[in-house]
Design a protein around this motif. Structure first.
Motif, short mmCIF file in Angstrom:
data_model
loop_
_atom_site.label_atom_id
_atom_site.label_comp_id
_atom_site.label_asym_id
_atom_site.label_seq_id
_atom_site.Cartn_x
_atom_site.Cartn_y
_atom_site.Cartn_z
N LEU A 223 -3.35 3.88 -4.50
CA LEU A 223 -2.79 2.85 -5.60
C LEU A 223 -1.26 3.32 -5.49
O LEU A 223 -0.42 2.33 -5.25
CB LEU A 223 -3.38 3.04 -6.87
N HIS A 226 0.38 1.81 -2.54
CA HIS A 226 0.03 0.27 -2.72
C HIS A 226 -0.69 0.06 -1.39
O HIS A 226 -0.63 -1.14 -0.68
CB HIS A 226 1.37 -0.64 -2.73
N LYS A 229 -5.11 -2.53 -3.65
CA LYS A 229 -4.49 -3.38 -4.43
C LYS A 229 -4.92 -3.35 -6.06
O LYS A 229 -5.85 -2.60 -6.12
CB LYS A 229 -5.23 -4.63 -4.24
N TRP A 230 -3.97 -3.54 -6.75
CA TRP A 230 -3.96 -3.33 -8.25
C TRP A 230 -5.27 -4.32 -8.86
O TRP A 230 -5.58 -4.15 -10.01
CB TRP A 230 -2.99 -3.57 -8.94
N THR A 231 -6.08 -5.01 -8.08
CA THR A 231 -6.89 -6.03 -8.27
C THR A 231 -8.29 -5.20 -8.07
O THR A 231 -9.34 -5.72 -8.34
CB THR A 231 -7.16 -7.26 -7.68
N ASP A 232 -8.09 -4.08 -7.44
CA ASP A 232 -9.27 -3.07 -7.30
C ASP A 232 -10.30 -2.86 -8.41
O ASP A 232 -9.59 -2.88 -9.33
CB ASP A 232 -8.96 -1.86 -6.51
N GLU A 410 5.59 -3.07 -13.87
CA GLU A 410 4.29 -2.45 -14.51
C GLU A 410 4.73 -2.06 -16.33
O GLU A 410 3.97 -2.34 -17.06
CB GLU A 410 3.98 -1.08 -13.96
N ALA A 428 -4.81 -6.69 -14.51
CA ALA A 428 -4.64 -6.29 -12.82
C ALA A 428 -4.17 -7.10 -12.03
O ALA A 428 -3.51 -6.85 -11.13
CB ALA A 428 -6.04 -5.94 -12.64
N GLU A 432 -0.66 -6.75 -9.60
CA GLU A 432 -0.92 -6.79 -8.13
C GLU A 432 0.34 -7.73 -7.84
O GLU A 432 0.86 -7.68 -6.77
CB GLU A 432 -2.18 -7.19 -7.87
N LYS A 433 0.44 -8.84 -8.60
CA LYS A 433 1.44 -9.89 -8.29
C LYS A 433 2.88 -9.37 -8.21
O LYS A 433 3.69 -9.38 -7.17
CB LYS A 433 1.47 -11.01 -9.17
N ALA A 436 3.11 -6.28 -5.27
CA ALA A 436 3.45 -6.85 -3.96
C ALA A 436 4.66 -7.30 -3.46
O ALA A 436 5.03 -7.11 -2.74
CB ALA A 436 2.26 -8.17 -3.89
#
Length: 441
Positions: A223, A226, A229-232, A410, A428, A432-433, A436
């Motif tokens: 993480l 990266h 993904k932060w959507t994990d 963040e 999350a 991620e947005k 990225a």
């Protein structure tokens, strides 16, 4: 830490200063053994420190002056180090040395071509005196650019022994037990936690400790880079765990609104100041410096800590942060700057701040007797003992746009989550947005 070896240490330092060598440190000789070899030169050192941290770092600068004859000038940058240093370079006014608080910023500086590789002497000290993880965090590719002088142990929960005694609560060893203990504290009249929500970086630290313990070190590394993904689902799960605290009015001093209006020094004041509002505050070992210097608390007696507790059967986390000294190519005094970093790599330099308090060194050769109290000695021992299992603060590894900028990335998204923790999945997705975009940049 009762200073059993103070006299030995003091005489040792005096001898070292007299000889212009690290007489007791066993490291390389900082100024080529020539005593006042840098007389007439001035180096400018920029860093985020202010208040008691700046005052204590000044003692290190003064010791370097006494040793080498070089004058020093400290410039406080505030939190946005990369912006301030960038504009100074553009203006032809670059400092010689910068104390960089984020791995991501160090990498950014190296990619911009702003940094000089450190000398062989400094590199040898790092190889000998530090766990290899610190060299890794100070390097870009195979080149060492940053020397970690000051470290932080960011897995410490500070508490008022009085408040916990009054509630009949013992320091907990799991996250759920900590929240349960928090309810018992708040039943006895004080809020459980003071949360510094006005400073977004403190919220990233909460998330990282939970994530490292709950998801484990491999996912943490992925993480941080990266690659994950932060959507994990592991991120959603860690946010849900953090949300248990954020949505519980009983647990936070002043509730969400109060937390969002509290900065880091204010969060320490709410536990250790003259009018306590909470029993516990989570942040790194540097809480002790504020409690001691600003509120006169005796560390170990009026203020104590327990390790950040394990989450969901994971291991208790050891998250660290730190300030790495780098030498700028555009600085006017590179030779003196390199000598300064050779000095910072010695146990002798670390001992100066260790004696003043509010400091941890990742240098294994620093005698633990140098620390000014038992609690600092204990946290330093724990940090050094963790060796390569230490994980560096994740937001500090990210590009500054994501992990190190006030009101953005963040920091801001977690402040929004503190304001409304009802939808970890949506948070999350926002993370991620932003990630990225920043990692592409």
């Amino acid at each position: 830490m009762m200073r059993r070896r103070t006299t030995l240490l003091a005489s040792c330092t005096a001898l070292a200063l007299a000889l212009g060598a690290t007489a007791c440190g066993g490291g390389p000789v900082a100024a080529g053994g020539g005593g006042k070899s840098l007389g007439g030169q001035t180096i400018t050192v920029a860093g985020v420190w202010s208040g008691s941290e700046q005052k204590n770092f000044q003692k290190v600068l003064d010791a370097f002056t006494a040793k080498t004859g070089a004058k020093t000038q400290f410039v406080s940058t505030g939190d946005n180090v990369s912006t301030v240093v960038g504009s100074k370079i553009e203006g032809g006014n670059a400092p010689d040395v910068v104390m960089v608080p984020q791995v991501g910023v160090l990498q950014q500086f190296a990619k911009e071509g702003w940094l000089k590789p450190l000398s062989k002497t400094t590199e040898q000290s790092v190889d000998t005196n530090y766990a290899s993880v610190w060299k890794k965090y100070g390097s870009v590719g195979d080149t060492l650019y940053g020397l970690y002088f000051k470290a932080a142990h960011k897995s410490t929960v500070w508490y008022s022994p009085d408040a916990l005694d009054q509630a009949g609560v013992k320091p907990p060893t799991t996250y759920d037990a900590m929240l349960k203990a928090g309810h018992t504290v708040s039943d006895s009249g004080l809020a459980a936690f003071s949360v510094a929500g006005q400073d977004g970086w403190t919220l990233t630290d909460w998330f990282e400790n939970i994530y490292l313990s709950q998801a484990g070190p491999e996912k943490y590394d992925a993480l941080a880079a990266h690659q994950l993904k932060w959507t994990d689902p592991t991120v959603v799960e860690a946010l849900t765990t953090l949300g248990k605290l954020f949505k519980d009015r009983q647990l936070m001093a002043g509730g969400q609104k109060g937390a969002l209006n509290t900065d880091f020094p204010g969060s320490v004041e709410k536990v250790f100041g003259p009018k306590p509002e909470a029993g516990m505050v989570y942040e790194g070992d540097f809480v002790a410096g504020v409690a001691k210097d600003q509120f006169g608390k005796k560390i170990g007696q009026d203020a104590n800590f327990f390790p950040f507790p394990a989450v969901d059967g994971g291991k208790a986390p050891v998250v660290s942060g730190g300030d790495a000294a780098v030498v700028l190519k555009d600085g006017k005094n590179q030779k003196a700057a390199m000598t300064f970093l050779e000095y910072l790599a010695t146990p002798e330099a670390a001992a100066v701040w260790a004696g003043a308090g509010g400091f941890l060194s990742p240098n294994k050769k620093l005698d633990l007797a140098s620390y000014s109290d038992d609690i600092a000695r204990e946290t330093a021992k724990s940090l050094v003992a963790a060796g390569d299992s230490v994980r560096f603060d994740m937001s500090d590894q990210a590009p500054a746009a994501f992990g190190g900028t006030k009101g953005a990335g963040e920091w801001k998204i977690l402040q929004d989550f503190l304001r409304d923790p009802s939808d970890p999945k949506a948070t999350a997705a926002e993370l991620e947005k932003a990630a990225a975009k920043a990692y592409q940049g």
